[in-house]
Design an enzyme around this catalytic site. Structure first.
Site, PDB file in Angstrom:
ATOM      1  N   LYS A   1       5.369  -8.538  -2.541  1.00  0.00           N
ATOM      2  CA  LYS A   1       4.802  -9.324  -3.956  1.00  0.00           C
ATOM      3  C   LYS A   1       5.502 -10.798  -3.860  1.00  0.00           C
ATOM      4  O   LYS A   1       4.747 -11.490  -4.167  1.00  0.00           O
ATOM      5  CB  LYS A   1       5.403  -8.307  -5.079  1.00  0.00           C
ATOM      6  CG  LYS A   1       4.735  -7.059  -5.241  1.00  0.00           C
ATOM      7  CD  LYS A   1       5.504  -6.171  -6.219  1.00  0.00           C
ATOM      8  CE  LYS A   1       4.828  -4.715  -6.113  1.00  0.00           C
ATOM      9  NZ  LYS A   1       5.546  -3.842  -7.131  1.00  0.00           N
TER      10      LYS A   1
ATOM     11  N   GLN B   1      10.765  -2.818 -10.443  1.00  0.00           N
ATOM     12  CA  GLN B   1      10.007  -1.966  -9.438  1.00  0.00           C
ATOM     13  C   GLN B   1      10.660  -0.579  -9.528  1.00  0.00           C
ATOM     14  O   GLN B   1      11.984  -0.361  -9.922  1.00  0.00           O
ATOM     15  CB  GLN B   1      10.864  -2.436  -8.076  1.00  0.00           C
ATOM     16  CG  GLN B   1      10.216  -1.687  -6.945  1.00  0.00           C
ATOM     17  CD  GLN B   1       8.670  -1.869  -6.765  1.00  0.00           C
ATOM     18  OE1 GLN B   1       7.886  -2.836  -6.841  1.00  0.00           O
ATOM     19  NE2 GLN B   1       8.204  -0.669  -6.267  1.00  0.00           N
TER      20      GLN B   1
ATOM     21  N   ASP C   1       2.319  -5.015 -14.978  1.00  0.00           N
ATOM     22  CA  ASP C   1       2.338  -3.709 -14.344  1.00  0.00           C
ATOM     23  C   ASP C   1       1.381  -2.893 -15.112  1.00  0.00           C
ATOM     24  O   ASP C   1       0.789  -1.959 -14.548  1.00  0.00           O
ATOM     25  CB  ASP C   1       3.505  -3.050 -13.672  1.00  0.00           C
ATOM     26  CG  ASP C   1       4.019  -2.899 -12.480  1.00  0.00           C
ATOM     27  OD1 ASP C   1       3.170  -3.446 -11.576  1.00  0.00           O
ATOM     28  OD2 ASP C   1       5.111  -2.651 -12.498  1.00  0.00           O
TER      29      ASP C   1
END
Ligand code: NDP
Length: 293
Positions: free
Chosen positions: A52, A96, A119
């Site tokens: 990412k 994460q 997200d």
């Protein structure tokens, strides 16, 4: 049979984002800033976050990664989230998953400012998505919709079967496919481990989206002739013929199903690369809101 090339489309998206970032810089606006928080040293999570970071920098974003040890306390993590929520130089951030067992994931996701939740996991974004309101759509479902759009797959009035009802893939993609949008307007069936006559249900699908986390689960006898097959699964299976000793397969038995499908995503190179591209799209959207407001 046409292969839906997620690698190519994700490159196309990154180029589009890169061009937008360049034009923002030309206007003396700052580059979009994506931050990521990772707790612990799970190797898969480390790889995802590194990827990412690399791709964010590749399109001209500023990228910051907060790497925290596995024994980070709830309070320490909440402190970093609070800081990111309020830092005007950060447009969007992700935490994460998975988190270490002593930290409550739900509490963490709920504490993220929905305006920075690139997200798309915060209930506010999930609710807005379900209502068809502007929101951040989770990366993998968004990537699937982008593939269908860019390959001009006809979805209106088609039968779409989604295998798997997780909050990150199956459930949101089933909502998106049933909305009054293009792509969308499909007649959707959402299947899970309690579904009866799964084979028969799958055989009715014009569009079959497999996100069940079982290697090569979808076999040719479950697929209608001419169906469009989207494979979300990613699994490492042993393969002594490979130098690494393994290869990647999806939830679909690709070699056999490809003979029946009209279009299919490969693994790797299908849905996988779209996930980070979608995260970058969400971050650009967040940045535009911030810097143009
Ligand atoms: P989950 O394990 O969270 O969910 C799996 C779903 O499949 C559940 O709803 C489960 O049903 C259902 N299921 C499992 N076994 C069966 C079965 N035999 N018959 C019918 N339904 C079944 O998976 P995720 O959604 O997180 O991920 C799915 C796959 O996609 C995984 O391989 C994952 O690695 C991959 N993935 C790939 C991404 C990418 O970037 N390409 C991103 C995210 C995931 P029930 O609810 O009843 O338990």
């Amino acid at each position: 049979m046409e292969i839906i090339d997620g690698k190519r489309i994700s490159e196309e998206i990154r180029q589009e984002i890169g061009a937008e970032v360049a034009s923002m810089i030309d206007k003396d606006l700052r580059a979009p800033h994506l931050a990521a928080v990772i707790v612990g040293d799970d190797p898969a999570s480390q790889t995802y976050v590194a990827s990412k970071e690399k791709q964010a920098k590749g399109v001209g974003f500023t990228s910051t990664v907060y790497r925290m040890p596995a024994d980070t306390s709830r309070e320490e993590l909440m402190g970093v989230i609070e800081f990111l929520n309020n830092d005007n130089d950060v447009d969007g951030f992700i935490v994460q998953l998975p988190l270490p067992a002593h930290i409550d994931e739900q509490e963490v996701l709920l504490s993220i400012n929905p305006a920075k939740d690139v997200d798309g996991f915060h209930p506010e974004n999930v609710g807005r998505m379900a209502l068809g309101l502007p929101c951040y759509i989770p990366a993998t479902p968004n990537g699937i919709m982008e593939l269908l759009k860019r390959y001009q797959v006809e979805t209106a009035g088609k039968s779409c079967v989604v295998l798997g009802r997780s909050h990150i893939v199956g459930s949101p993609v089933s909502i998106l496919m049933s909305q009054k949008t293009t792509p969308g307007n499909a007649t959707v069936t959402l299947c899970h481990s309690r579904t009866q006559n799964l084979k028969e249900v799958c055989r009715e699908a014009d569009i079959l989206i497999a996100a069940i986390g079982q290697p090569r689960f979808v076999t040719a006898d479950m697929v209608k002739e001419g169906a469009v097959v989207i494979d979300v699964g990613i699994h490492r299976v042993e393969d002594p013929s490979k130098k690494s000793g393994f290869r990647l397969v999806g939830d679909v038995d690709y070699d056999e199903v490809a003979k029946k499908a009209s279009m299919i995503t490969p693994v790797p190179g299908g849905v996988g690369p779209m996930t980070i591209a979608s995260l970058l799209q969400n971050t650009l959207k967040a940045a535009k809101k911030q810097v143009y407001s």
